[in-house]
Motif scaffolding. Sequence first.
Motif, mmCIF file in Angstrom:
data_model
loop_
_atom_site.group_PDB
_atom_site.id
_atom_site.type_symbol
_atom_site.label_atom_id
_atom_site.label_comp_id
_atom_site.label_asym_id
_atom_site.label_seq_id
_atom_site.Cartn_x
_atom_site.Cartn_y
_atom_site.Cartn_z
ATOM 1 N N LEU A 321 34.854 31.526 41.019
ATOM 2 C CA LEU A 321 35.601 32.509 40.346
ATOM 3 C C LEU A 321 34.846 33.950 40.344
ATOM 4 O O LEU A 321 35.270 35.006 40.810
ATOM 5 C CB LEU A 321 36.067 32.465 38.986
ATOM 6 C CG LEU A 321 36.730 33.618 38.195
ATOM 7 C CD1 LEU A 321 37.745 34.225 38.771
ATOM 8 C CD2 LEU A 321 37.032 33.023 36.760
ATOM 9 N N ASN A 322 33.465 33.722 40.062
ATOM 10 C CA ASN A 322 32.513 35.098 40.238
ATOM 11 C C ASN A 322 32.593 35.490 41.695
ATOM 12 O O ASN A 322 32.317 37.089 41.836
ATOM 13 C CB ASN A 322 31.210 34.534 39.677
ATOM 14 C CG ASN A 322 31.276 34.497 37.977
ATOM 15 O OD1 ASN A 322 32.021 35.347 37.765
ATOM 16 N ND2 ASN A 322 30.372 33.858 37.696
ATOM 17 N N ARG A 325 35.496 37.712 42.620
ATOM 18 C CA ARG A 325 35.338 39.100 41.885
ATOM 19 C C ARG A 325 34.410 39.814 42.828
ATOM 20 O O ARG A 325 34.416 41.007 42.548
ATOM 21 C CB ARG A 325 34.777 38.784 40.535
ATOM 22 C CG ARG A 325 36.199 38.104 39.497
ATOM 23 C CD ARG A 325 35.429 37.845 38.185
ATOM 24 N NE ARG A 325 36.496 37.526 37.286
ATOM 25 C CZ ARG A 325 36.328 37.003 35.982
ATOM 26 N NH1 ARG A 325 35.173 36.755 35.730
ATOM 27 N NH2 ARG A 325 37.326 36.626 35.500
ATOM 28 N N SER A 326 33.644 39.139 43.520
ATOM 29 C CA SER A 326 32.718 39.833 44.306
ATOM 30 C C SER A 326 33.218 40.801 45.636
ATOM 31 O O SER A 326 32.760 41.552 46.158
ATOM 32 C CB SER A 326 31.485 39.266 44.572
ATOM 33 O OG SER A 326 31.627 38.496 45.741
ATOM 34 N N ARG A 328 35.211 43.071 47.925
ATOM 35 C CA ARG A 328 35.972 44.364 47.636
ATOM 36 C C ARG A 328 36.299 44.710 49.141
ATOM 37 O O ARG A 328 35.559 44.562 50.082
ATOM 38 C CB ARG A 328 34.901 45.179 47.215
ATOM 39 C CG ARG A 328 34.453 44.954 45.661
ATOM 40 C CD ARG A 328 35.589 45.341 45.027
ATOM 41 N NE ARG A 328 35.291 45.463 43.426
ATOM 42 C CZ ARG A 328 35.488 44.352 42.652
ATOM 43 N NH1 ARG A 328 35.873 43.160 42.846
ATOM 44 N NH2 ARG A 328 35.222 44.212 41.402
ATOM 45 N N ALA A 454 43.611 40.207 40.354
ATOM 46 C CA ALA A 454 42.998 39.593 39.307
ATOM 47 C C ALA A 454 43.151 38.043 39.360
ATOM 48 O O ALA A 454 44.189 37.596 40.033
ATOM 49 C CB ALA A 454 43.283 40.005 38.009
ATOM 50 N N GLU A 456 42.008 35.222 36.380
ATOM 51 C CA GLU A 456 41.408 34.971 35.238
ATOM 52 C C GLU A 456 41.841 33.672 34.464
ATOM 53 O O GLU A 456 42.891 33.275 34.679
ATOM 54 C CB GLU A 456 41.399 36.212 34.310
ATOM 55 C CG GLU A 456 40.852 37.659 34.730
ATOM 56 C CD GLU A 456 40.820 38.498 33.631
ATOM 57 O OE1 GLU A 456 41.630 38.425 32.423
ATOM 58 O OE2 GLU A 456 40.605 39.537 33.977
ATOM 59 N N ASN A 467 42.797 44.680 33.314
ATOM 60 C CA ASN A 467 41.600 44.050 33.553
ATOM 61 C C ASN A 467 42.008 44.226 35.366
ATOM 62 O O ASN A 467 41.059 43.474 36.066
ATOM 63 C CB ASN A 467 41.310 42.573 33.471
ATOM 64 C CG ASN A 467 41.257 42.522 32.080
ATOM 65 O OD1 ASN A 467 40.556 43.527 31.300
ATOM 66 N ND2 ASN A 467 41.355 41.498 31.251
ATOM 67 N N TYR A 468 42.963 44.649 35.915
ATOM 68 C CA TYR A 468 43.281 44.714 37.115
ATOM 69 C C TYR A 468 42.283 45.532 37.897
ATOM 70 O O TYR A 468 41.837 46.514 37.542
ATOM 71 C CB TYR A 468 44.717 45.034 37.543
ATOM 72 C CG TYR A 468 45.767 44.221 37.429
ATOM 73 C CD1 TYR A 468 45.645 42.757 36.711
ATOM 74 C CD2 TYR A 468 47.093 44.583 37.496
ATOM 75 C CE1 TYR A 468 46.422 42.067 36.231
ATOM 76 C CE2 TYR A 468 48.101 43.609 37.171
ATOM 77 C CZ TYR A 468 47.961 42.425 36.614
ATOM 78 O OH TYR A 468 48.975 41.608 36.429
ATOM 79 N N ASN A 469 42.089 45.110 39.295
ATOM 80 C CA ASN A 469 41.306 45.963 39.992
ATOM 81 C C ASN A 469 42.234 46.649 40.878
ATOM 82 O O ASN A 469 42.921 46.261 41.809
ATOM 83 C CB ASN A 469 40.524 45.094 41.001
ATOM 84 C CG ASN A 469 39.661 46.001 42.078
ATOM 85 O OD1 ASN A 469 39.874 47.206 42.223
ATOM 86 N ND2 ASN A 469 38.919 45.270 42.959
ATOM 87 N N ALA A 473 40.933 46.022 45.625
ATOM 88 C CA ALA A 473 41.292 44.543 45.824
ATOM 89 C C ALA A 473 41.285 44.450 47.201
ATOM 90 O O ALA A 473 42.096 45.361 47.830
ATOM 91 C CB ALA A 473 42.342 44.300 44.800
#
Length: 555
Positions: A321-322, A325-326, A328, A454, A456, A467-469, A473
């Motif tokens: 998950l992390n 999130r990285s 982009r 997202a 989560e 919390n959305y990018n 994204a």
Amino acid sequence: MRGAKLLVACLYLAAAATVVVRAEDPYFHHVWNVTYGTASPLGVPQQVILINGQFPGPNLNSTSNNNIIINVFNNLDEPFLLTWNGIQHRKNCWQDGTPGTMCPIMPGTNYTYKFQPKDQIGSYFYYPTTGMHRAAGGYGGLRVNSRLLIPVPYADPEDDYTVLISDWYTKSHTQLKKFLDGGRTLGRPNGVLINGKAGKGDGSDAPLFTLKPGKSYRVRICNVGLKTSLNFRIQNHKMKLVEMEGSHVLQNDFDSLDVHVGQCYGTIVTANQEAKDYYMVASSRFLKSVITTTGLLRYEGGKGPASSQLPAGPVGWAWSLNQFRSFRWNLTASAARPNPQGSYHYGKINITRTIKLVNTQGKVDGKLRYALNGVSHTDPETPLKLAEYFGISDKVFKYNIITDNPTTEETKNIKIEPNVINITHRTFIEVVFENHEKSVQSWHLNGYSFFAVAVEPGTWTPEKRKNYNLLDAVSRHTVQVYPKCWAAILLTFDNCGMWNIRSENTERRYLGQQLYVSVLSPEKSLRDEYNMPETSLQCGLVKSTPKPANPYAGA
């Protein structure tokens, strides 16, 4: 004098015609023979599906906007279809290769696919959508290169390699299909493959790829398997992630990458280590015991075997998950067009509809089924798109049998029928995948890319939008959802057609965890969707019915 003028006029027209021909996007023709063959990916001889005698199938190498013509001859004893995972087929779901849009290619016959990766670049793959054929092979890499006039945010590589990683079963696809038809699960895979092979890991394997010292290579990694998330890594080498399913991303170096079923990553690997052999490693994720395989990389002129000490893979889904999130979007890079990717400000568009899709499993008449919002999809004999196009939808399926926000009661009891929802053309939609189960899910949408804003833990509520990018994204076509988690995607449904939302877990897809989205052109205009090609196959209730007289018109 008159003759001279006529000659000049003819030369002018010939030059104009030449310009028109040269301005057209080029055509590339392929002939693929699909046959059975015998291979031993895990040391046990078994039946596999070959394309032109190859397992995996040939790499399909293209450039943005090329016209791809593939004449597929089905020499199997079963109907066959191929889908082009990630290719959007703008206005042209007729070539999408899913049972909801096309009639299958019957044994002993052929069909010619004609499609164009319009305004697309990136790393993709193709695979069979009929029955459990994917468990026997029939898949291959599909790359779409940028046009020469469009700059890419990295130096030209020395070469371009495709790495297809997958789980694998030693039982035949027909036996696996019998398991599912009988209400059983496939269970744990028997092994993991890299480009159709399982390495011995003792130094005796032939190298899959050769590297020149000091040179950099484009390495495309796709998980073409049935159900298992895989981690990929290379001994002593970093992978610079540069592209993901058609989008350039901010470039970061990774020791390993989690690649979920249906996903593809484009990386740059530099041969900057001691000149010798090194192992590529693919290992299972989220299973009770880890399954690992290797493939060999060899430096030209290198001396020495690969180390038997394999790099360790990550543990647990929090790490994965992390990593997600990285990722982009590269806002300044151009993709298939010269304008920067970040010129499309998706985060500033008002959401017009929210659709929550909850995956569940249960039993119907004592047999295992998987469902979305309480409905387990089944493919009718007449493809959904053909029923819609010929005006007989009411004889084949019903629209919108699921709700956008299902209750617990609605998801509890599973019913089996075709699952089709309507979405209004050009509306900006939020889709939430909610996973209450203990396994990782992987979701794909044909015909589009979407912004995965997202992923989560917990249950989704509207308050989670904070919390959305909403800036960078990545625009992609497949997203994973971890156990007891949710994922949210945003997109504009601007591509008319009948498009498949499916679990990339083949067991779940086969047993109903999918649906179709119907996006219709309000004006029935050729600007929005093409008419059914004259060469399209017909079956089911429309097998002998004359095609409608071009219901889409205008420009």
